[in-house]
Design a protein around this motif. Sequence first.
Motif, PDB file in Angstrom:
ATOM      1  N   PHE A 114       0.816  -1.214   0.000  1.00 41.66           N
ATOM      2  CA  PHE A 114       0.000   0.000   0.000  1.00 41.66           C
ATOM      3  C   PHE A 114       0.851   1.266   0.000  1.00 41.66           C
ATOM      4  O   PHE A 114       0.317   2.368  -0.055  1.00 41.66           O
ATOM      5  N   ARG A 115       2.163   1.114   0.061  1.00 43.69           N
ATOM      6  CA  ARG A 115       3.069   2.271   0.099  1.00 43.69           C
ATOM      7  C   ARG A 115       3.977   2.272  -1.123  1.00 43.69           C
ATOM      8  O   ARG A 115       4.411   1.216  -1.588  1.00 43.69           O
ATOM      9  N   GLN A 116       4.274   3.468  -1.650  1.00 43.43           N
ATOM     10  CA  GLN A 116       5.101   3.567  -2.849  1.00 43.43           C
ATOM     11  C   GLN A 116       6.460   2.919  -2.627  1.00 43.43           C
ATOM     12  O   GLN A 116       7.120   3.148  -1.616  1.00 43.43           O
ATOM     13  N   HIS A 117       6.872   2.110  -3.598  1.00 37.89           N
ATOM     14  CA  HIS A 117       8.147   1.380  -3.544  1.00 37.89           C
ATOM     15  C   HIS A 117       8.268   0.532  -2.285  1.00 37.89           C
ATOM     16  O   HIS A 117       9.382   0.263  -1.818  1.00 37.89           O
ATOM     17  N   GLU A 118       7.129   0.139  -1.733  1.00 38.91           N
ATOM     18  CA  GLU A 118       7.060  -0.764  -0.570  1.00 38.91           C
ATOM     19  C   GLU A 118       7.730  -0.183   0.685  1.00 38.91           C
ATOM     20  O   GLU A 118       8.106  -0.935   1.594  1.00 38.91           O
ATOM     21  N   ARG A 119       7.858   1.117   0.751  1.00 45.35           N
ATOM     22  CA  ARG A 119       8.480   1.733   1.936  1.00 45.35           C
ATOM     23  C   ARG A 119       7.402   1.963   3.004  1.00 45.35           C
ATOM     24  O   ARG A 119       6.855   3.063   3.150  1.00 45.35           O
ATOM     25  N   PHE A 120       7.086   0.898   3.742  1.00 48.87           N
ATOM     26  CA  PHE A 120       6.057   0.946   4.775  1.00 48.87           C
ATOM     27  C   PHE A 120       6.570   1.703   6.005  1.00 48.87           C
ATOM     28  O   PHE A 120       7.786   1.862   6.185  1.00 48.87           O
ATOM     29  N   PRO A 121       5.676   2.193   6.870  1.00 52.89           N
ATOM     30  CA  PRO A 121       6.106   2.968   8.041  1.00 52.89           C
ATOM     31  C   PRO A 121       7.005   2.158   8.982  1.00 52.89           C
ATOM     32  O   PRO A 121       6.658   1.047   9.389  1.00 52.89           O
ATOM     33  N   VAL A 122       8.170   2.721   9.304  1.00 57.08           N
ATOM     34  CA  VAL A 122       9.115   2.095  10.239  1.00 57.08           C
ATOM     35  C   VAL A 122       9.566   3.139  11.257  1.00 57.08           C
ATOM     36  O   VAL A 122       9.443   4.350  11.029  1.00 57.08           O
ATOM     37  N   LEU A 123      10.087   2.658  12.374  1.00 54.97           N
ATOM     38  CA  LEU A 123      10.561   3.557  13.424  1.00 54.97           C
ATOM     39  C   LEU A 123      11.832   4.264  12.991  1.00 54.97           C
ATOM     40  O   LEU A 123      12.785   3.642  12.541  1.00 54.97           O
ATOM     41  N   SER A 124      11.819   5.569  13.121  1.00 53.61           N
ATOM     42  CA  SER A 124      12.998   6.377  12.828  1.00 53.61           C
ATOM     43  C   SER A 124      13.662   6.850  14.122  1.00 53.61           C
ATOM     44  O   SER A 124      14.880   6.845  14.239  1.00 53.61           O
ATOM     45  N   TYR A 125      12.829   7.235  15.115  1.00 55.13           N
ATOM     46  CA  TYR A 125      13.385   7.777  16.362  1.00 55.13           C
ATOM     47  C   TYR A 125      12.422   7.517  17.512  1.00 55.13           C
ATOM     48  O   TYR A 125      11.199   7.635  17.364  1.00 55.13           O
ATOM     49  N   TYR A 126      12.977   7.149  18.648  1.00 55.72           N
ATOM     50  CA  TYR A 126      12.206   6.921  19.879  1.00 55.72           C
ATOM     51  C   TYR A 126      12.651   7.952  20.905  1.00 55.72           C
ATOM     52  O   TYR A 126      13.815   8.001  21.300  1.00 55.72           O
ATOM     53  N   HIS A 127      11.723   8.809  21.331  1.00 57.00           N
ATOM     54  CA  HIS A 127      12.038   9.891  22.271  1.00 57.00           C
ATOM     55  C   HIS A 127      11.902   9.362  23.696  1.00 57.00           C
ATOM     56  O   HIS A 127      10.787   9.226  24.223  1.00 57.00           O
ATOM     57  N   LYS A 128      12.993   9.043  24.320  1.00 55.88           N
ATOM     58  CA  LYS A 128      12.984   8.377  25.624  1.00 55.88           C
ATOM     59  C   LYS A 128      12.278   9.168  26.726  1.00 55.88           C
ATOM     60  O   LYS A 128      11.631   8.567  27.596  1.00 55.88           O
ATOM     61  N   PRO A 129      12.353  10.508  26.762  1.00 56.33           N
ATOM     62  CA  PRO A 129      11.669  11.228  27.851  1.00 56.33           C
ATOM     63  C   PRO A 129      10.166  10.984  27.933  1.00 56.33           C
ATOM     64  O   PRO A 129       9.594  11.019  29.025  1.00 56.33           O
ATOM     65  N   ASN A 130       9.492  10.774  26.792  1.00 60.51           N
ATOM     66  CA  ASN A 130       8.040  10.574  26.864  1.00 60.51           C
ATOM     67  C   ASN A 130       7.534   9.387  26.042  1.00 60.51           C
ATOM     68  O   ASN A 130       6.317   9.151  25.984  1.00 60.51           O
ATOM     69  N   GLY A 131       8.433   8.651  25.419  1.00 62.14           N
ATOM     70  CA  GLY A 131       8.026   7.457  24.675  1.00 62.14           C
ATOM     71  C   GLY A 131       7.366   7.730  23.342  1.00 62.14           C
ATOM     72  O   GLY A 131       6.893   6.795  22.673  1.00 62.14           O
ATOM     73  N   ARG A 132       7.350   8.981  22.893  1.00 68.14           N
ATOM     74  CA  ARG A 132       6.766   9.296  21.581  1.00 68.14           C
ATOM     75  C   ARG A 132       7.787   8.987  20.484  1.00 68.14           C
ATOM     76  O   ARG A 132       8.994   8.896  20.738  1.00 68.14           O
ATOM     77  N   VAL A 133       7.318   8.819  19.251  1.00 71.25           N
ATOM     78  CA  VAL A 133       8.204   8.343  18.192  1.00 71.25           C
ATOM     79  C   VAL A 133       8.042   9.159  16.914  1.00 71.25           C
ATOM     80  O   VAL A 133       7.049   9.867  16.723  1.00 71.25           O
ATOM     81  N   ILE A 134       9.054   9.024  16.047  1.00 74.50           N
ATOM     82  CA  ILE A 134       8.977   9.519  14.673  1.00 74.50           C
ATOM     83  C   ILE A 134       9.024   8.300  13.754  1.00 74.50           C
ATOM     84  O   ILE A 134       9.946   7.481  13.855  1.00 74.50           O
ATOM     85  N   LEU A 135       8.026   8.166  12.913  1.00 78.22           N
ATOM     86  CA  LEU A 135       7.997   7.128  11.887  1.00 78.22           C
ATOM     87  C   LEU A 135       8.250   7.787  10.541  1.00 78.22           C
ATOM     88  O   LEU A 135       7.952   8.971  10.355  1.00 78.22           O
TER      89      LEU A 135
END
Length: 563
Positions: free
Chosen positions: A179-200
């Motif tokens: 469902f994603r162009q060139h099969e680049r599906f959402p993956v974890l890029s960064y995990y913000h340790k102070p609050n557990g929020r992430v960048i995908l």
Amino acid sequence: MEFAELIKVPKLDNVRLHRPFKNPVDGTLCITSHHLILSSRVENKEELWLLHSNIDTVEKKLSGSGGMITLKCKDFSIVHLEVPTADSCLNVAHSLEQLSNIDDKTLKYPFFYRPSFTILEDGWQAFLPEIEINRLIGASEEWRISHVNKEYKVCESYPELVVVPKSIDDETLLKVASFRQHERFPVLSYYHKPNGRVILRSSQPLVGPNGRRCKEDERLINATLGPGKRGYIVDTRVQSAAKMAQAKGGGMEPEANYSQWRRIHQPIERHRYLHDSVIKFISASVDTQASSDKWVSRLEASNWLNNIKDVLTCACVIAQCVDKEGSSVLVHGSEGIDSTLQVSALAQLILDNDCRTVRGFEALVEREWLQAGHPFSDRCAKSAFAYSKNKYESPVFLLFLDCVWQIWQQFPCCFEFNEQFLIMLFENAYASKFGTFLCNNECERKVYKLASRTVSLWSYINRPEVIQKYLNPLYSPNHVVLWPSVAPQSLCVWEGLYLRWQQDQSPQQEAWEEILTIKEKDKELKSKASRLRRQLALLEKEALEAELIQPSAPQIHQVDGEA
């Protein structure tokens, strides 16, 4: 193909070299398989060693019985060679044009380079994915390492190991990839340790004109949200471009299906427009005859500083969502290999002090650029002087480094590395004896066996005697989030890179050397003072034991207002 077939003049005497801030040098020109060499054959005289791969364009001009060859390089330097005869001028120019445009990767210099130094640490093993992933997510139980892309069977531009929510199995990932162009599906890029929020990060969804839906995709990104939490989808395209992409089979996530996510459009120029921008910018920078008004006008017309502002603004928005609002972010543009990587990497630099160290920044480049599939071979094939513009060429990585420098110059004490470190990365991305920036993705690097056939840049840079010259003497570790200004008054031209061949940089270099000397002297004096205090304490103890002195009475501090 034999290199000898391309070299019409392997050696030529009586050539004069002209370079900025240096006296002309008369000597012998030699053309080898990978280098252009000019030597005066005089001891202690500086020689020219220029990689053919660093030549962006070759210009020739016949004059009388001789001629002038102008070499405009990918690092923005310009070299002039005064050649004695017209025939030799044409032959040298033709040879350099051929040798600087070899497409076969196996004929590039990194495959022939043999280091003269002992490799203390193999750079190819310095940032192993398993180790870096564990550093990234720490003790979090919500994420897992997936081998779904083993042997690059799902997505050629992704690494073999990716990090995804623990609740999502590999079968689901396969459906999301389709469902994603060139099969680049959402993956974890960064995990913000102070609050557990992430960048995908990912590529655009293939919604298309018929409004295609993928419930597995919705489930994957929703799995990254905490109970009752909402997230942000940051699209690096203008909304009209995203809608046009939808008509062609791409598009954006429909709000009706992604109700827990709010979409933000933070437009960044596409890679093909960035190339035009840097060509205009460098053209203005090398024009030393331009008046102040003309220079300012051409700088504005290039749009380069505006591109920097757009990228920094987008990165700050992502960082603010994560740190200030406690929300996770999914970022993508179209393919997810250019602007997506710029802003995801910059957001991490803003949020995480570790990315501002030498090793941390190297790991960031490895994780968010090399392993994430930025096509360095395509994007860095030519620089700002090339006449033939390939649709794949673009200064995406250069723009990222410029944004890093903008933050660096606003917070000069928060980075362990100096600007020469950034310039070194730029130069090696475009022309290098190391294999680190060869190829377009990890899959290609495995095919060409770079880890066994070439030397990693990190193997050289991280040697103690080498890394010293790239360290910032003002560095003081600071764990706070940095919030750079993107106001026009705060952004400036990176003189140390773009104008170093037009303006003498030695005064700035001397100033940094003086700062380093002062810091070393300060360190030495502090060490001496500490040593003297310890000696004084020891002498006092001995004197007390020998009853040579009486114990000093505790001092009574008078409080203001007391008699």
